[in-house]
Design a protein around this motif. Sequence first.
Motif, PDB file in Angstrom:
ATOM      1  N   MET A   1      -9.665 -11.869   6.211  1.00  0.00           N
ATOM      2  CA  MET A   1      -8.957 -11.776   4.941  1.00  0.00           C
ATOM      3  C   MET A   1      -7.456 -11.785   5.198  1.00  0.00           C
ATOM      4  O   MET A   1      -6.939 -11.005   5.977  1.00  0.00           O
ATOM      5  N   THR A   2      -6.752 -12.677   4.546  1.00  0.00           N
ATOM      6  CA  THR A   2      -5.304 -12.737   4.695  1.00  0.00           C
ATOM      7  C   THR A   2      -4.637 -12.358   3.384  1.00  0.00           C
ATOM      8  O   THR A   2      -5.213 -12.522   2.314  1.00  0.00           O
ATOM      9  N   ILE A   3      -3.411 -11.900   3.506  1.00  0.00           N
ATOM     10  CA  ILE A   3      -2.647 -11.461   2.343  1.00  0.00           C
ATOM     11  C   ILE A   3      -1.637 -12.547   1.985  1.00  0.00           C
ATOM     12  O   ILE A   3      -0.867 -12.989   2.819  1.00  0.00           O
ATOM     13  N   ASN A   4      -1.621 -12.990   0.708  1.00  0.00           N
ATOM     14  CA  ASN A   4      -0.673 -13.996   0.237  1.00  0.00           C
ATOM     15  C   ASN A   4       0.644 -13.334  -0.140  1.00  0.00           C
ATOM     16  O   ASN A   4       0.722 -12.123  -0.341  1.00  0.00           O
ATOM     17  N   ASP A   5       1.694 -14.162  -0.276  1.00  0.00           N
ATOM     18  CA  ASP A   5       2.995 -13.648  -0.706  1.00  0.00           C
ATOM     19  C   ASP A   5       2.931 -13.072  -2.119  1.00  0.00           C
ATOM     20  O   ASP A   5       3.610 -12.106  -2.430  1.00  0.00           O
ATOM     21  N   LEU A   6       2.110 -13.681  -2.985  1.00  0.00           N
ATOM     22  CA  LEU A   6       1.997 -13.173  -4.349  1.00  0.00           C
ATOM     23  C   LEU A   6       1.304 -11.812  -4.388  1.00  0.00           C
ATOM     24  O   LEU A   6       1.604 -10.980  -5.239  1.00  0.00           O
ATOM     25  N   GLU A   7       0.368 -11.589  -3.471  1.00  0.00           N
ATOM     26  CA  GLU A   7      -0.314 -10.295  -3.416  1.00  0.00           C
ATOM     27  C   GLU A   7       0.596  -9.202  -2.860  1.00  0.00           C
ATOM     28  O   GLU A   7       0.416  -8.038  -3.160  1.00  0.00           O
ATOM     29  N   ILE A   8       1.570  -9.611  -2.026  1.00  0.00           N
ATOM     30  CA  ILE A   8       2.471  -8.626  -1.423  1.00  0.00           C
ATOM     31  C   ILE A   8       3.408  -8.039  -2.468  1.00  0.00           C
ATOM     32  O   ILE A   8       3.652  -6.830  -2.480  1.00  0.00           O
ATOM     33  N   LEU A   9       3.942  -8.882  -3.367  1.00  0.00           N
ATOM     34  CA  LEU A   9       4.832  -8.366  -4.405  1.00  0.00           C
ATOM     35  C   LEU A   9       4.069  -7.409  -5.317  1.00  0.00           C
ATOM     36  O   LEU A   9       2.920  -7.654  -5.677  1.00  0.00           O
ATOM     37  N   ASN A  10       4.699  -6.323  -5.671  1.00  0.00           N
ATOM     38  CA  ASN A  10       4.133  -5.272  -6.525  1.00  0.00           C
ATOM     39  C   ASN A  10       2.964  -4.541  -5.881  1.00  0.00           C
ATOM     40  O   ASN A  10       2.214  -3.856  -6.560  1.00  0.00           O
ATOM     41  N   MET A  11       2.786  -4.688  -4.551  1.00  0.00           N
ATOM     42  CA  MET A  11       1.735  -3.946  -3.858  1.00  0.00           C
ATOM     43  C   MET A  11       2.140  -2.475  -3.791  1.00  0.00           C
ATOM     44  O   MET A  11       3.291  -2.157  -3.541  1.00  0.00           O
ATOM     45  N   GLU A  12       1.187  -1.607  -4.046  1.00  0.00           N
ATOM     46  CA  GLU A  12       1.465  -0.177  -4.011  1.00  0.00           C
ATOM     47  C   GLU A  12       0.843   0.450  -2.778  1.00  0.00           C
ATOM     48  O   GLU A  12      -0.253   0.096  -2.370  1.00  0.00           O
ATOM     49  N   GLY A  13       1.577   1.381  -2.208  1.00  0.00           N
ATOM     50  CA  GLY A  13       1.101   2.149  -1.073  1.00  0.00           C
ATOM     51  C   GLY A  13       1.559   3.581  -1.253  1.00  0.00           C
ATOM     52  O   GLY A  13       1.936   3.984  -2.354  1.00  0.00           O
ATOM     53  N   TYR A  14       1.536   4.341  -0.181  1.00  0.00           N
ATOM     54  CA  TYR A  14       2.028   5.701  -0.277  1.00  0.00           C
ATOM     55  C   TYR A  14       2.824   6.068   0.969  1.00  0.00           C
ATOM     56  O   TYR A  14       2.705   5.445   2.013  1.00  0.00           O
ATOM     57  N   ILE A  15       3.658   7.089   0.832  1.00  0.00           N
ATOM     58  CA  ILE A  15       4.498   7.563   1.920  1.00  0.00           C
ATOM     59  C   ILE A  15       3.683   8.573   2.715  1.00  0.00           C
ATOM     60  O   ILE A  15       3.286   9.615   2.193  1.00  0.00           O
ATOM     61  N   SER A  16       3.444   8.257   3.966  1.00  0.00           N
ATOM     62  CA  SER A  16       2.628   9.114   4.806  1.00  0.00           C
ATOM     63  C   SER A  16       3.427  10.302   5.338  1.00  0.00           C
ATOM     64  O   SER A  16       3.009  11.445   5.210  1.00  0.00           O
ATOM     65  N   ASN A  17       4.584  10.019   5.937  1.00  0.00           N
ATOM     66  CA  ASN A  17       5.394  11.085   6.535  1.00  0.00           C
ATOM     67  C   ASN A  17       6.741  10.502   6.938  1.00  0.00           C
ATOM     68  O   ASN A  17       6.949   9.296   6.865  1.00  0.00           O
ATOM     69  N   TYR A  18       7.637  11.378   7.351  1.00  0.00           N
ATOM     70  CA  TYR A  18       8.862  10.922   8.000  1.00  0.00           C
ATOM     71  C   TYR A  18       8.516  10.483   9.417  1.00  0.00           C
ATOM     72  O   TYR A  18       7.516  10.911   9.984  1.00  0.00           O
ATOM     73  N   ARG A  19       9.386   9.639   9.998  1.00  0.00           N
ATOM     74  CA  ARG A  19       9.217   9.348  11.419  1.00  0.00           C
ATOM     75  C   ARG A  19       9.690  10.575  12.168  1.00  0.00           C
ATOM     76  O   ARG A  19      10.772  11.086  11.903  1.00  0.00           O
ATOM     77  N   ARG A  20       8.886  11.074  13.080  1.00  0.00           N
ATOM     78  CA  ARG A  20       9.240  12.312  13.750  1.00  0.00           C
ATOM     79  C   ARG A  20       8.704  12.349  15.163  1.00  0.00           C
ATOM     80  O   ARG A  20       7.819  11.595  15.529  1.00  0.00           O
ATOM     81  N   GLY A  21       9.287  13.249  15.915  1.00  0.00           N
ATOM     82  CA  GLY A  21       8.846  13.510  17.271  1.00  0.00           C
ATOM     83  C   GLY A  21       8.503  14.975  17.393  1.00  0.00           C
ATOM     84  O   GLY A  21       8.316  15.678  16.396  1.00  0.00           O
ATOM     85  N   ARG A  22       8.477  15.451  18.584  1.00  0.00           N
ATOM     86  CA  ARG A  22       8.104  16.846  18.803  1.00  0.00           C
ATOM     87  C   ARG A  22       9.168  17.800  18.278  1.00  0.00           C
ATOM     88  O   ARG A  22       8.856  18.842  17.698  1.00  0.00           O
ATOM     89  N   HIS A  23      10.430  17.456  18.479  1.00  0.00           N
ATOM     90  CA  HIS A  23      11.517  18.359  18.092  1.00  0.00           C
ATOM     91  C   HIS A  23      12.419  17.802  16.997  1.00  0.00           C
ATOM     92  O   HIS A  23      13.291  18.517  16.526  1.00  0.00           O
TER      93      HIS A  23
END
Length: 97
Positions: A1-23
Amino acid sequence: MTINDLEILNMEGYISNYRRGRHTVHPKQCILVFPKIKSRKEANKLIGRTVAWYSSSGKELKGKITRSHGNNGAVRANFKKAGLPGQALGTKIKIIK
Protein backbone atom coordinates in the motif's frame (compact mmCIF):
# COMPACT_ATOMS: atom_id res chain seq x y z
CA MET A 1 0.00 0.00 0.00
CA THR A 2 1.41 3.37 -1.00
CA ILE A 3 0.37 6.82 0.10
CA ASN A 4 -0.52 9.42 -2.59
CA ASP A 5 0.20 13.14 -2.33
CA LEU A 6 -3.54 13.83 -2.11
CA GLU A 7 -3.88 11.45 0.84
CA ILE A 8 -0.98 13.16 2.63
CA LEU A 9 -2.66 16.58 2.67
CA ASN A 10 -5.06 16.97 5.61
CA MET A 11 -3.77 13.71 7.13
CA GLU A 12 -4.26 13.66 10.88
CA GLY A 13 -1.91 12.15 13.41
CA TYR A 14 -1.01 12.77 17.00
CA ILE A 15 1.92 14.12 19.00
CA SER A 16 3.62 11.25 20.76
CA ASN A 17 6.25 13.06 22.83
CA TYR A 18 9.07 15.56 22.75
CA ARG A 19 12.40 14.35 21.42
CA ARG A 20 14.33 13.47 24.54
CA GLY A 21 17.25 11.64 25.98
CA ARG A 22 18.11 10.43 29.42
CA HIS A 23 18.85 13.87 30.86
CA THR A 24 17.56 16.34 28.26
CA VAL A 25 14.24 17.27 26.72
CA HIS A 26 13.96 19.19 23.45
CA PRO A 27 10.55 20.94 23.48
CA LYS A 28 11.11 22.40 20.01
CA GLN A 29 11.31 18.92 18.50
CA CYS A 30 8.36 16.53 18.69
CA ILE A 31 7.77 12.96 17.61
CA LEU A 32 4.62 12.60 15.52
CA VAL A 33 2.74 9.40 14.71
CA PHE A 34 0.36 9.06 11.75
CA PRO A 35 -1.82 5.90 11.83
CA LYS A 36 -1.67 5.35 8.03
CA ILE A 37 2.14 5.45 7.95
CA LYS A 38 3.58 2.04 8.85
CA SER A 39 7.23 2.09 7.70
CA ARG A 40 10.29 4.31 7.52
CA LYS A 41 10.03 4.34 3.72
CA GLU A 42 6.52 5.82 3.86
CA ALA A 43 7.57 8.24 6.61
CA ASN A 44 10.36 9.62 4.42
CA LYS A 45 7.71 10.87 1.97
CA LEU A 46 6.46 13.27 4.65
CA ILE A 47 9.80 15.08 5.03
CA GLY A 48 9.48 18.80 4.25
CA ARG A 49 5.74 18.94 4.93
CA THR A 50 4.26 21.57 7.24
CA VAL A 51 2.14 20.50 10.20
CA ALA A 52 -0.15 22.57 12.40
CA TRP A 53 -1.37 22.16 15.96
CA TYR A 54 -4.44 24.12 17.09
CA SER A 55 -4.79 25.07 20.75
CA SER A 56 -8.12 25.21 22.53
CA SER A 57 -8.05 29.01 22.25
CA GLY A 58 -7.72 28.75 18.45
CA LYS A 59 -4.02 29.60 18.25
CA GLU A 60 -2.12 27.81 15.49
CA LEU A 61 1.48 26.62 15.90
CA LYS A 62 3.27 25.43 12.78
CA GLY A 63 6.16 23.04 12.47
CA LYS A 64 8.10 21.27 9.74
CA ILE A 65 8.73 17.53 9.43
CA THR A 66 12.50 17.08 9.29
CA ARG A 67 13.23 13.34 9.40
CA SER A 68 11.88 9.93 10.28
CA HIS A 69 12.17 8.51 13.79
CA GLY A 70 12.59 4.77 14.21
CA ASN A 71 11.48 2.05 11.82
CA ASN A 72 7.71 2.05 12.37
CA GLY A 73 6.69 5.27 10.64
CA ALA A 74 7.10 7.96 13.30
CA VAL A 75 8.56 11.33 12.22
CA ARG A 76 10.28 14.26 13.91
CA ALA A 77 9.07 17.82 13.51
CA ASN A 78 10.71 21.12 14.48
CA PHE A 79 8.60 23.95 15.86
CA LYS A 80 9.61 27.60 16.11
CA LYS A 81 10.33 29.74 19.17
CA ALA A 82 9.55 27.92 22.43
CA GLY A 83 8.08 24.82 20.77
CA LEU A 84 4.84 23.16 21.80
CA PRO A 85 3.35 23.42 25.28
CA GLY A 86 3.00 20.34 27.44
CA GLN A 87 -0.76 20.09 26.97
CA ALA A 88 -0.15 19.45 23.25
CA LEU A 89 1.25 15.97 23.96
CA GLY A 90 -1.21 13.29 22.91
CA THR A 91 -3.40 15.67 20.90
CA LYS A 92 -4.15 15.75 17.17
CA ILE A 93 -1.92 17.36 14.58
CA LYS A 94 -2.66 17.96 10.91
CA ILE A 95 -0.55 18.17 7.74
CA ILE A 96 -1.47 21.44 6.02
CA LYS A 97 1.12 21.78 3.23
